[in-house]
Design a protein around this motif. Structure first.
Motif, PDB file in Angstrom:
ATOM      1  N   ALA B 115       0.836  -1.203   0.000  1.00 17.21           N
ATOM      2  CA  ALA B 115       0.000   0.000   0.000  1.00 17.21           C
ATOM      3  C   ALA B 115       0.875   1.260   0.000  1.00 17.21           C
ATOM      4  O   ALA B 115       0.604   2.206  -0.747  1.00 17.21           O
ATOM      5  N   ILE B 116       1.942   1.243   0.811  1.00 17.41           N
ATOM      6  CA  ILE B 116       2.839   2.418   0.870  1.00 17.41           C
ATOM      7  C   ILE B 116       3.515   2.620  -0.480  1.00 17.41           C
ATOM      8  O   ILE B 116       3.585   3.728  -1.016  1.00 17.41           O
ATOM      9  N   LEU B 117       3.986   1.515  -1.033  1.00 16.93           N
ATOM     10  CA  LEU B 117       4.688   1.584  -2.323  1.00 16.93           C
ATOM     11  C   LEU B 117       3.775   2.129  -3.420  1.00 16.93           C
ATOM     12  O   LEU B 117       4.165   2.985  -4.208  1.00 16.93           O
ATOM     13  N   ARG B 118       2.524   1.644  -3.438  1.00 18.28           N
ATOM     14  CA  ARG B 118       1.589   2.103  -4.462  1.00 18.28           C
ATOM     15  C   ARG B 118       1.207   3.567  -4.234  1.00 18.28           C
ATOM     16  O   ARG B 118       0.928   4.287  -5.174  1.00 18.28           O
ATOM     17  N   ARG B 119       1.196   3.985  -2.954  1.00 14.21           N
ATOM     18  CA  ARG B 119       0.859   5.382  -2.667  1.00 14.21           C
ATOM     19  C   ARG B 119       1.956   6.301  -3.192  1.00 14.21           C
ATOM     20  O   ARG B 119       1.687   7.326  -3.780  1.00 14.21           O
ATOM     21  N   LYS B 120       3.213   5.867  -2.977  1.00  8.90           N
ATOM     22  CA  LYS B 120       4.320   6.726  -3.394  1.00  8.90           C
ATOM     23  C   LYS B 120       4.593   6.628  -4.889  1.00  8.90           C
ATOM     24  O   LYS B 120       5.037   7.597  -5.500  1.00  8.90           O
TER      25      LYS B 120
END
Lengths: 212, 131
Positions: B115-120
């Motif tokens: 989720a963090i990776l996709r957000r960034k």
């Protein structure tokens, strides 16, 4: 309870059914992974909407206050006239990005805020209050474009999620249980046939022994 | 259509959004319109802001070694919610983005990290389904 499939109780059929369960299970696992990923994407977009919407609404209300001020100071007719003279073109680059096959809009906006000289209305008949109101609306427009991108993405993801969920449910609650039920039926039938054979052979053996 | 054919069709469609050819970060930075063509014929566009963010994470010499999009491989075998990042430079970048210790060649990440990776990196990463 899932309805059992009509199958012939043979070993061949049993092998075929086991293969079908394997394939259905694989499909189920992958679609479940896709559903999880869609949930991540959906909540991410939702978070962005929650951030972008109040900002856009706040900016719009600021812009409307500035417009009311402009109506009061410059005059309604003059303001409307200036709005008709304003250039309406805006450079927006709309393309698509893909989230697991779902095309969601990717909007890149150039500079929305313009200089008073290039807005198009005459400067000698207007006031700086109008410039200020225009600037505030341009800022609001930029935020609204961002918000539109996020909202459209959320709708697209939600539609795909619904479709995927329907498929996952069909596999989980209908197809896989039916196949498993059929496998169970064939196995029971084969066991039963084996037992029948065994007792038949025993009976024949007993009859042969009696004759001798 | 039999259910098996529907499942096979569904599985074959899972990875149609992936690009036919990946673009290096250097190529993407030099391109006036950084984009890749997907297998289904559509076009996937990278946001310039993200490319610049990635460029900031890598030394200039490594920019042509980073293929884009970075693939987040979802594999049911690894367990639900676990994803694999493969490739030396990809692992280096993802480790930096997530603040994880860099592993050699392969990195396993879990759902909150995905989720963090996709957000960034929403446009420079894509999901890959493996079975």
């Amino acid at each position: 309870m899932a309805m059992a499939l009509a199958v012939a109780p043979t070993r061949m059929e049993l092998l075929k059914l086991r293969q079908r369960v394997g394939l259905a299970q694989k499909g189920y696992d992958l679609l479940k992974e896709k559903m999880d990923a869609l949930v991540i994407e959906f909540f991410e977009v939702l978070k962005r909407i929650q951030e972008a919407r109040p900002k856009a609404l706040e900016q719009l209300s600021v812009a409307h206050r500035a417009l009311s001020m402009c109506f009061a100071i410059v005059g309604t007719l003059e303001t409307k006239q200036a709005s008709k003279e304003t250039k309406r073109e805006l450079q927006v680059d709309v393309s698509t990005r893909h989230i697991m096959g779902i095309a969601v809009p990717a909007v890149e906006v150039g500079e929305v805020e313009r200089n008073a000289l290039i807005r198009g209305y005459g400067l000698h008949m207007t006031s700086s209050v109008l410039d200020e109101a225009s600037k505030k609306f341009e800022r609001a427009l930029k935020l609204l474009i961002e918000l539109a991108e996020f909202e459209e993405s959320a709708f697209a993801i939600a539609r795909e999620f619904e479709k995927t969920k329907r498929r996952v449910n069909a596999l989980e609650y209908i197809l896989i249980p039916r196949l498993k039920e059929a496998i169970k039926f064939i196995m029971m039938r084969l066991d039963e046939m084996e037992r029948e054979n065994f007792s038949r052979l025993k009976r024949i053996k007993a009859m042969l022994e009696e004759r001798e | 259509m039999s259910s098996d054919r529907i499942i096979k069709l569904e599985l074959s469609r899972l990875n149609l959004h992936l690009p036919e050819r990946r673009l290096s970060l250097k190529e993407a930075l030099l391109s006036p319109r950084p984009q890749v063509a997907a297998r289904d014929g559509s076009v996937h566009v990278f946001k310039r802001g993200e490319l610049e963010f990635l460029a900031g994470l890598l030394p200039e010499a490594d920019r042509d070694k980073l293929p884009l999009p970075i693939l987040i491989a979802l594999e049911p075998k690894l367990g639900r919610g676990t994803a694999r990042i493969s490739g030396e430079v990809e692992v280096k970048v993802v480790s930096q983005v997530l603040g994880k210790e860099a592993a050699a060649g392969e990195l396993l990440i879990y759902r909150p990290e995905v989720a963090i990776l996709r957000r960034k990196l929403p446009t420079t990463t894509q999901y890959l389904f493996m079975w």
